[in-house]
Design an enzyme around this catalytic site. Structure first.
Site, PDB file in Angstrom:
ATOM      1  N   ALA A   1     -28.805 -17.672 -99.732  1.00  0.00           N
ATOM      2  CA  ALA A   1     -28.434 -17.111 -98.423  1.00  0.00           C
ATOM      3  C   ALA A   1     -28.568 -15.593 -98.348  1.00  0.00           C
ATOM      4  O   ALA A   1     -28.569 -15.031 -97.256  1.00  0.00           O
ATOM      5  CB  ALA A   1     -27.013 -17.533 -98.080  1.00  0.00           C
TER       6      ALA A   1
ATOM      7  N   GLY B   1     -31.238 -14.142 -99.516  1.00  0.00           N
ATOM      8  CA  GLY B   1     -32.687 -13.899 -99.514  1.00  0.00           C
ATOM      9  C   GLY B   1     -33.215 -13.703 -98.099  1.00  0.00           C
ATOM     10  O   GLY B   1     -32.454 -13.702 -97.116  1.00  0.00           O
TER      11      GLY B   1
ATOM     12  N   ILE C   1     -35.214 -15.575 -96.056  1.00  0.00           N
ATOM     13  CA  ILE C   1     -35.056 -16.664 -95.075  1.00  0.00           C
ATOM     14  C   ILE C   1     -33.574 -16.865 -94.775  1.00  0.00           C
ATOM     15  O   ILE C   1     -33.162 -16.990 -93.611  1.00  0.00           O
ATOM     16  CB  ILE C   1     -35.678 -17.980 -95.589  1.00  0.00           C
TER      17      ILE C   1
ATOM     18  N   ARG D   1     -43.463 -17.449-103.583  1.00  0.00           N
ATOM     19  CA  ARG D   1     -44.796 -17.142-104.085  1.00  0.00           C
ATOM     20  C   ARG D   1     -45.104 -15.683-103.810  1.00  0.00           C
ATOM     21  O   ARG D   1     -44.791 -15.161-102.754  1.00  0.00           O
ATOM     22  CB  ARG D   1     -45.783 -18.036-103.330  1.00  0.00           C
TER      23      ARG D   1
ATOM     24  N   ASN E   1     -39.412 -23.545-110.424  1.00  0.00           N
ATOM     25  CA  ASN E   1     -38.379 -23.906-109.448  1.00  0.00           C
ATOM     26  C   ASN E   1     -37.804 -25.312-109.639  1.00  0.00           C
ATOM     27  O   ASN E   1     -36.730 -25.623-109.112  1.00  0.00           O
ATOM     28  CB  ASN E   1     -38.930 -23.777-108.024  1.00  0.00           C
TER      29      ASN E   1
ATOM     30  N   GLN F   1     -29.410 -29.007-108.385  1.00  0.00           N
ATOM     31  CA  GLN F   1     -28.790 -29.061-107.052  1.00  0.00           C
ATOM     32  C   GLN F   1     -28.714 -30.497-106.535  1.00  0.00           C
ATOM     33  O   GLN F   1     -27.749 -30.862-105.858  1.00  0.00           O
ATOM     34  CB  GLN F   1     -29.538 -28.135-106.087  1.00  0.00           C
TER      35      GLN F   1
ATOM     36  N   GLY G   1     -37.441 -24.409-100.309  1.00  0.00           N
ATOM     37  CA  GLY G   1     -37.973 -23.705-101.483  1.00  0.00           C
ATOM     38  C   GLY G   1     -39.213 -24.424-102.009  1.00  0.00           C
ATOM     39  O   GLY G   1     -39.219 -25.648-102.140  1.00  0.00           O
TER      40      GLY G   1
ATOM     41  N   ASP H   1     -45.424 -25.444 -90.373  1.00  0.00           N
ATOM     42  CA  ASP H   1     -46.846 -25.735 -90.188  1.00  0.00           C
ATOM     43  C   ASP H   1     -47.078 -26.381 -88.812  1.00  0.00           C
ATOM     44  O   ASP H   1     -48.042 -26.063 -88.113  1.00  0.00           O
ATOM     45  CB  ASP H   1     -47.326 -26.685 -91.295  1.00  0.00           C
TER      46      ASP H   1
ATOM     47  N   ARG I   1     -46.804 -23.710 -86.280  1.00  0.00           N
ATOM     48  CA  ARG I   1     -47.995 -22.849 -86.356  1.00  0.00           C
ATOM     49  C   ARG I   1     -49.166 -23.499 -85.608  1.00  0.00           C
ATOM     50  O   ARG I   1     -49.905 -22.830 -84.887  1.00  0.00           O
ATOM     51  CB  ARG I   1     -48.383 -22.630 -87.827  1.00  0.00           C
TER      52      ARG I   1
ATOM     53  N   HIS J   1     -46.891 -29.536 -98.076  1.00  0.00           N
ATOM     54  CA  HIS J   1     -46.803 -28.175 -97.518  1.00  0.00           C
ATOM     55  C   HIS J   1     -47.618 -27.255 -98.431  1.00  0.00           C
ATOM     56  O   HIS J   1     -47.093 -26.554 -99.278  1.00  0.00           O
ATOM     57  CB  HIS J   1     -45.345 -27.708 -97.448  1.00  0.00           C
TER      58      HIS J   1
HETATM   59  P1  NAD Z   1     -36.216 -14.615-101.388  1.00  0.00           P
HETATM   60  O1  NAD Z   1     -36.642 -14.266-102.778  1.00  0.00           O
HETATM   61  O2  NAD Z   1     -36.116 -13.562-100.370  1.00  0.00           O
HETATM   62  O3  NAD Z   1     -34.801 -15.340-101.454  1.00  0.00           O
HETATM   63  C1  NAD Z   1     -34.557 -16.373-102.344  1.00  0.00           C
HETATM   64  C2  NAD Z   1     -33.079 -16.307-102.648  1.00  0.00           C
HETATM   65  O4  NAD Z   1     -32.765 -17.447-103.412  1.00  0.00           O
HETATM   66  C3  NAD Z   1     -32.691 -15.070-103.498  1.00  0.00           C
HETATM   67  O5  NAD Z   1     -31.648 -14.371-102.841  1.00  0.00           O
HETATM   68  C4  NAD Z   1     -32.254 -15.670-104.827  1.00  0.00           C
HETATM   69  O6  NAD Z   1     -31.197 -14.938-105.423  1.00  0.00           O
HETATM   70  C5  NAD Z   1     -31.802 -17.065-104.377  1.00  0.00           C
HETATM   71  N1  NAD Z   1     -31.804 -18.073-105.438  1.00  0.00           N
HETATM   72  C6  NAD Z   1     -32.680 -18.226-106.466  1.00  0.00           C
HETATM   73  N2  NAD Z   1     -32.295 -19.255-107.238  1.00  0.00           N
HETATM   74  C7  NAD Z   1     -31.177 -19.777-106.668  1.00  0.00           C
HETATM   75  C8  NAD Z   1     -30.312 -20.843-107.019  1.00  0.00           C
HETATM   76  N3  NAD Z   1     -30.511 -21.582-108.114  1.00  0.00           N
HETATM   77  N4  NAD Z   1     -29.250 -21.091-106.221  1.00  0.00           N
HETATM   78  C9  NAD Z   1     -29.005 -20.347-105.124  1.00  0.00           C
HETATM   79  N5  NAD Z   1     -29.794 -19.315-104.751  1.00  0.00           N
HETATM   80  C10 NAD Z   1     -30.855 -19.039-105.528  1.00  0.00           C
HETATM   81  O7  NAD Z   1     -37.173 -15.813-100.906  1.00  0.00           O
HETATM   82  P2  NAD Z   1     -37.386 -16.337 -99.417  1.00  0.00           P
HETATM   83  O8  NAD Z   1     -38.465 -15.537 -98.783  1.00  0.00           O
HETATM   84  O9  NAD Z   1     -36.082 -16.487 -98.735  1.00  0.00           O
HETATM   85  O10 NAD Z   1     -38.048 -17.782 -99.730  1.00  0.00           O
HETATM   86  C11 NAD Z   1     -37.280 -18.810-100.311  1.00  0.00           C
HETATM   87  C12 NAD Z   1     -38.154 -20.016-100.635  1.00  0.00           C
HETATM   88  O11 NAD Z   1     -38.672 -20.597 -99.452  1.00  0.00           O
HETATM   89  C13 NAD Z   1     -39.384 -19.721-101.501  1.00  0.00           C
HETATM   90  O12 NAD Z   1     -39.553 -20.746-102.465  1.00  0.00           O
HETATM   91  C14 NAD Z   1     -40.532 -19.749-100.497  1.00  0.00           C
HETATM   92  O13 NAD Z   1     -41.772 -20.013-101.125  1.00  0.00           O
HETATM   93  C15 NAD Z   1     -40.089 -20.866 -99.623  1.00  0.00           C
HETATM   94  N6  NAD Z   1     -40.718 -20.961 -98.289  1.00  0.00           N
HETATM   95  C16 NAD Z   1     -40.965 -22.223 -97.813  1.00  0.00           C
HETATM   96  C17 NAD Z   1     -41.517 -22.385 -96.539  1.00  0.00           C
HETATM   97  C18 NAD Z   1     -41.796 -23.753 -95.972  1.00  0.00           C
HETATM   98  O14 NAD Z   1     -42.352 -23.834 -94.876  1.00  0.00           O
HETATM   99  N7  NAD Z   1     -41.467 -24.861 -96.642  1.00  0.00           N
HETATM  100  C19 NAD Z   1     -41.794 -21.250 -95.767  1.00  0.00           C
HETATM  101  C20 NAD Z   1     -41.511 -19.993 -96.273  1.00  0.00           C
HETATM  102  C21 NAD Z   1     -40.971 -19.858 -97.552  1.00  0.00           C
HETATM  103  C1  LMR Z   2     -45.327 -20.404 -95.880  1.00  0.00           C
HETATM  104  O1  LMR Z   2     -45.901 -21.421 -95.510  1.00  0.00           O
HETATM  105  O2  LMR Z   2     -45.285 -19.364 -95.185  1.00  0.00           O
HETATM  106  C2  LMR Z   2     -44.656 -20.380 -97.215  1.00  0.00           C
HETATM  107  O3  LMR Z   2     -44.584 -21.655 -97.766  1.00  0.00           O
HETATM  108  C3  LMR Z   2     -45.220 -19.354 -98.111  1.00  0.00           C
HETATM  109  C4  LMR Z   2     -46.140 -19.896 -99.134  1.00  0.00           C
HETATM  110  O4  LMR Z   2     -45.792 -19.753-100.308  1.00  0.00           O
HETATM  111  O5  LMR Z   2     -47.185 -20.441 -98.766  1.00  0.00           O
END
Ligand code: NAD
Ligand code: LMR
Length: 328
Positions: free
Chosen positions: A12, A14, A16, A92, A105, A112, A130, A159, A162, A187
């Site tokens: 939370a 991070g 997103i 990434r 990951n 969890q 994630g 997606d 988008r 994804h």
């Molecule tokens: P970020 O690095 O800004 O934030 C991630 C947060 O997760 C950090 O604050 C970190 O301390 C915390 N964290 C790490 N391990 C943890 C754990 N075990 N328990 C609780 N918290 C933990 O990253 P972000 O930009 O917020 O992205 C988060 C994830 O979402 C990434 O894996 C990213 O690739 C993914 N993502 C997915 C999509 C999708 O469409 N599915 C889109 C965008 C990003």
């Molecule tokens: C996205 O789709 O924006 C995220 O999943 C980022 C990525 O790692 O592709």
């Protein structure tokens, strides 16, 4: 006043998580008359930053936010929770493929899954964001033997959105008039954004765009959009990802629009010939907190080949994490 809904957001502090927590607390996810309790889960190193998020949430004086719990203990974070939004993971970075993240990951999602199984409400709904989201959802679900796999989903709504956004621009139409877009598969780059059943207003989308545009521009654009954002921002998408989380859970909990569907990665039940052991993005309708896969869509041989390519990638991802998938 309705009974409060408990929502856990991992990661939370991070990018997103920070874009998401305020929108959940302000009522955008469950509606303007639905109070919520936020349980924000982080790793110990991020607790100070999480404390700041908690302070800001309090400073908003949001009437629907009845309590905030800040913790690095999954047992507390997931206790009795109704919705677990699993965002916390390593994102990434430039030049990295999502697959590179798998091993890094995967262990987070196994732990969890176990903690959700032991602590969450028996009726919990889980969304994995994630990356690699589909395979992480499989790991979490496999480690939660007391829960049904249908309580777990992974996010392909970004997606989906988008694709709607690109179509609206191309056809100079309103997003609100676009229905029945589908994202199939993982994804990842192998996903298949499909507008074969899509309508824009009362016209099939293919009356307004050419197949060449879809194949040469739209599909690759959506497949690579995550990387395009990372290239431009130097960071993974965050506000749009948070927005997609809000939409995904909103529709799962409160239902999809009549005559439309959304894309969610769900445990395959064999529909469209997809192996039953993977989380695969499908067109779904939702009602009363349950999703149902849309059946009977016609697929040409090129579409089937694209689905098979994504299935193959997911099976390969699954084989990498096999030791984290307990045989129940
Ligand atoms: P970020 O690095 O800004 O934030 C991630 C947060 O997760 C950090 O604050 C970190 O301390 C915390 N964290 C790490 N391990 C943890 C754990 N075990 N328990 C609780 N918290 C933990 O990253 P972000 O930009 O917020 O992205 C988060 C994830 O979402 C990434 O894996 C990213 O690739 C993914 N993502 C997915 C999509 C999708 O469409 N599915 C889109 C965008 C990003
Ligand atoms: C996205 O789709 O924006 C995220 O999943 C980022 C990525 O790692 O592709």
């Amino acid at each position: 006043m309705k009974e409060t809904i408990k929502v856990t957001i991992t990661g939370a502090a991070g990018h997103i998580g920070y874009a998401l927590a305020f929108r959940v607390a302000s009522g955008e996810m469950f509606g303007p008359d639905q109070p919520v309790i936020l349980r924000l889960l982080e790793i110990p190193q991020a607790l100070s930053s999480l404390k700041g998020v908690g302070m800001e949430l309090g400073d908003c004086a949001l009437p629907l936010l009845h309590d905030i719990v800040l913790t690095d203990d999954p047992a507390i974070g997931f206790r009795d929770t109704d919705y677990a939004l699993l965002i916390g993971a390593r994102p990434r970075s430039k030049g990295m493929e999502r697959k590179d993240l798998i091993v890094e990951n995967a262990k987070i999602f196994a732990a969890q899954g176990r903690s959700i199984n032991d602590n969450a409400s028996g009726d919990v709904r889980v969304l994995v964001v994630g990356n690699p989201a589909n395979t992480n959802a499989l790991i979490a679900s496999a480690n939660a033997p007391d829960l049904s796999a249908s309580q777990f989903t992974a996010m392909t709504r970004l997606d989906h959105n988008r694709a709607m956004g690109q179509l609206a621009i191309k056809t100079n139409s309103l997003v609100a008039d676009i229905t029945r877009v589908t994202i199939w598969g993982n994804h990842s780059m192998t996903q298949y954004p499909d507008i074969g059943s899509c309508f824009i207003g009362d016209k099939p989308a293919y009356e307004l765009v050419t197949r060449d545009w879809v194949i040469d521009h739209m599909i690759p654009r959506i497949q690579r959009r995550g990387a395009e954002i990372i290239e431009a921002r130097g960071l993974s998408s965050a506000a749009s990802a948070a927005d997609a989380v809000v939409s995904h859970i909103h529709d799962w909990a409160l239902g999809t629009r009549d005559g439309d569907w959304v894309s969610m990665s769900v445990m395959s039940d064999g529909s469209y010939g997809i192996d039953e052991g993977v989380f695969f993005s499908m067109p779904v309708t939702c009602k009363n907190g349950e999703y149902e896969i849309v059946q009977g869509l016609e697929m040409d041989s090129l579409s089937i080949a694209r689905l098979k390519a994504s299935e193959k990638e997911l099976l390969a991802e699954r084989s990498i994490v096999e030791d984290l998938l307990p045989k129940n």
